[in-house]
Motif scaffolding. Sequence first.
Motif, PDB file in Angstrom:
ATOM      1  N   SER A  83       1.473   9.641 -11.276  1.00 28.07           N
ATOM      2  CA  SER A  83       1.640  10.208 -12.690  1.00 28.07           C
ATOM      3  C   SER A  83       1.503  10.448 -13.177  1.00 28.07           C
ATOM      4  O   SER A  83       1.022  10.931 -14.298  1.00 28.07           O
ATOM      5  N   SER A  84       1.182  12.136 -12.416  1.00 33.85           N
ATOM      6  CA  SER A  84       1.020  13.775 -13.250  1.00 33.85           C
ATOM      7  C   SER A  84       2.148  14.139 -13.848  1.00 33.85           C
ATOM      8  O   SER A  84       1.647  14.579 -15.038  1.00 33.85           O
ATOM      9  N   GLY A  85       3.699  13.491 -13.852  1.00 33.54           N
ATOM     10  CA  GLY A  85       4.710  14.221 -14.522  1.00 33.54           C
ATOM     11  C   GLY A  85       4.602  15.726 -13.630  1.00 33.54           C
ATOM     12  O   GLY A  85       5.352  16.258 -14.051  1.00 33.54           O
ATOM     13  N   SER A  86       3.783  15.709 -12.915  1.00 31.28           N
ATOM     14  CA  SER A  86       4.447  17.235 -12.070  1.00 31.28           C
ATOM     15  C   SER A  86       3.590  16.679 -10.236  1.00 31.28           C
ATOM     16  O   SER A  86       2.871  17.268  -9.940  1.00 31.28           O
ATOM     17  N   ASP A  87       4.313  15.780  -9.669  1.00 27.38           N
ATOM     18  CA  ASP A  87       3.677  15.457  -8.635  1.00 27.38           C
ATOM     19  C   ASP A  87       4.208  16.123  -7.144  1.00 27.38           C
ATOM     20  O   ASP A  87       5.146  15.751  -7.141  1.00 27.38           O
ATOM     21  N   SER A  88       3.434  16.725  -5.953  1.00 27.98           N
ATOM     22  CA  SER A  88       3.772  16.596  -5.106  1.00 27.98           C
ATOM     23  C   SER A  88       3.349  16.282  -3.830  1.00 27.98           C
ATOM     24  O   SER A  88       1.907  15.832  -3.814  1.00 27.98           O
ATOM     25  N   ILE A  89       4.448  15.492  -3.014  1.00 33.26           N
ATOM     26  CA  ILE A  89       4.059  14.423  -2.152  1.00 33.26           C
ATOM     27  C   ILE A  89       4.741  15.650  -0.521  1.00 33.26           C
ATOM     28  O   ILE A  89       6.105  15.743  -0.692  1.00 33.26           O
ATOM     29  N   THR A  90       3.520  16.285  -0.238  1.00 37.56           N
ATOM     30  CA  THR A  90       4.443  16.594   1.197  1.00 37.56           C
ATOM     31  C   THR A  90       4.498  15.443   2.791  1.00 37.56           C
ATOM     32  O   THR A  90       3.845  14.570   2.144  1.00 37.56           O
ATOM     33  N   LEU A  91       5.121  15.408   3.133  1.00 37.40           N
ATOM     34  CA  LEU A  91       5.897  14.429   4.007  1.00 37.40           C
ATOM     35  C   LEU A  91       5.316  14.828   5.128  1.00 37.40           C
ATOM     36  O   LEU A  91       6.025  15.835   5.989  1.00 37.40           O
ATOM     37  N   LYS A  92       4.867  13.997   5.829  1.00 37.27           N
ATOM     38  CA  LYS A  92       3.751  14.204   7.418  1.00 37.27           C
ATOM     39  C   LYS A  92       4.665  13.958   8.098  1.00 37.27           C
ATOM     40  O   LYS A  92       4.308  13.202   9.089  1.00 37.27           O
ATOM     41  N   THR A  93       5.694  12.607   8.188  1.00 38.07           N
ATOM     42  CA  THR A  93       5.914  11.664   9.379  1.00 38.07           C
ATOM     43  C   THR A  93       7.812  11.721   9.159  1.00 38.07           C
ATOM     44  O   THR A  93       8.776  12.009   7.947  1.00 38.07           O
ATOM     45  N   ALA A  94       8.528  11.492  10.271  1.00 38.70           N
ATOM     46  CA  ALA A  94       9.860  11.558  10.239  1.00 38.70           C
ATOM     47  C   ALA A  94      10.965  10.426  10.735  1.00 38.70           C
ATOM     48  O   ALA A  94      10.631   9.806  11.249  1.00 38.70           O
ATOM     49  N   SER A  95      10.868  10.075   8.955  1.00 38.81           N
ATOM     50  CA  SER A  95      11.325   8.863   9.062  1.00 38.81           C
ATOM     51  C   SER A  95      11.683   8.565   7.611  1.00 38.81           C
ATOM     52  O   SER A  95      11.928   9.968   6.664  1.00 38.81           O
ATOM     53  N   HIS A  96      12.365   6.652   6.700  1.00 36.63           N
ATOM     54  CA  HIS A  96      12.521   7.112   5.106  1.00 36.63           C
ATOM     55  C   HIS A  96      11.026   6.847   4.770  1.00 36.63           C
ATOM     56  O   HIS A  96      10.410   6.525   5.239  1.00 36.63           O
ATOM     57  N   HIS A  97      11.492   8.207   3.240  1.00 37.68           N
ATOM     58  CA  HIS A  97      10.565   7.533   1.984  1.00 37.68           C
ATOM     59  C   HIS A  97      11.132   7.303   0.980  1.00 37.68           C
ATOM     60  O   HIS A  97      12.436   7.380   0.660  1.00 37.68           O
ATOM     61  N   TYR A  98      10.124   6.135   0.519  1.00 38.58           N
ATOM     62  CA  TYR A  98      11.502   5.395  -0.575  1.00 38.58           C
ATOM     63  C   TYR A  98      10.206   5.088  -1.850  1.00 38.58           C
ATOM     64  O   TYR A  98       8.834   5.453  -1.697  1.00 38.58           O
ATOM     65  N   PHE A  99      11.193   6.141  -3.144  1.00 39.68           N
ATOM     66  CA  PHE A  99      10.002   6.218  -4.203  1.00 39.68           C
ATOM     67  C   PHE A  99      11.012   5.940  -5.513  1.00 39.68           C
ATOM     68  O   PHE A  99      12.420   5.619  -5.269  1.00 39.68           O
ATOM     69  N   ILE A 100      10.261   4.939  -6.003  1.00 37.43           N
ATOM     70  CA  ILE A 100      11.488   3.879  -7.635  1.00 37.43           C
ATOM     71  C   ILE A 100      10.058   4.614  -8.896  1.00 37.43           C
ATOM     72  O   ILE A 100       9.068   4.910  -8.930  1.00 37.43           O
ATOM     73  N   CYS A 101      10.582   4.895  -9.586  1.00 37.17           N
ATOM     74  CA  CYS A 101       9.827   4.890 -11.281  1.00 37.17           C
ATOM     75  C   CYS A 101       9.588   3.118 -11.518  1.00 37.17           C
ATOM     76  O   CYS A 101      10.419   2.404 -11.055  1.00 37.17           O
ATOM     77  N   GLY A 102       8.348   2.825 -11.832  1.00 40.40           N
ATOM     78  CA  GLY A 102       7.678   1.613 -11.584  1.00 40.40           C
ATOM     79  C   GLY A 102       7.588   1.885 -12.976  1.00 40.40           C
ATOM     80  O   GLY A 102       7.548   0.245 -13.862  1.00 40.40           O
ATOM     81  N   THR A 103       8.361   2.116 -14.527  1.00 42.88           N
ATOM     82  CA  THR A 103       8.742   1.511 -15.294  1.00 42.88           C
ATOM     83  C   THR A 103       9.945   0.845 -15.068  1.00 42.88           C
ATOM     84  O   THR A 103      10.971   0.746 -14.562  1.00 42.88           O
ATOM     85  N   PRO A 104       9.267  -0.848 -16.324  1.00 46.89           N
ATOM     86  CA  PRO A 104      10.010  -1.435 -16.458  1.00 46.89           C
ATOM     87  C   PRO A 104      11.957  -1.084 -15.925  1.00 46.89           C
ATOM     88  O   PRO A 104      12.363  -0.368 -17.224  1.00 46.89           O
ATOM     89  N   GLY A 105      12.923  -1.781 -15.508  1.00 48.19           N
ATOM     90  CA  GLY A 105      14.367  -1.453 -15.474  1.00 48.19           C
ATOM     91  C   GLY A 105      14.770   0.379 -15.383  1.00 48.19           C
ATOM     92  O   GLY A 105      15.875  -0.255 -14.994  1.00 48.19           O
ATOM     93  N   HIS A 106      14.141   1.224 -14.850  1.00 49.34           N
ATOM     94  CA  HIS A 106      14.236   2.174 -14.280  1.00 49.34           C
ATOM     95  C   HIS A 106      14.862   2.083 -12.492  1.00 49.34           C
ATOM     96  O   HIS A 106      15.978   3.032 -12.754  1.00 49.34           O
TER      97      HIS A 106
END
Length: 121
Positions: A86-109
Amino acid sequence: MDFAKKVISLGLILSLFQVSLAAVYQVGGPVGWKLGFNYNQWAGNQLIRVGDTLVFKYIKAVHNVLQVTQQNYASCNTSSPVATFSSGSDSITLKTASHHYFICGTPGHCLGGQKVDILVS
């Protein structure tokens, strides 16, 4: 003894080379993380590998990023994320070969399309 030093040196050089190959992807490109963008089309045009980093840029008063399971991604269920950003500028290093799923948690988004399935090779 000389041969062992060469092997160790080669190993160090190769490990440094692998680190330098890691890429950084801003999710959505210059659009960033917001409503009204086809994130899966964007992701399908990227070759994302283990060690690469995703950067989610967004207005933190309006959006966030939830890493979720495949089932919660499909249903836009925000109740039990794997991780929350929730920082507004999030860095996420991907460590595994697979699907990674991301969503916005704001209702309806998420239901409005603010979600992305990242396939890491």
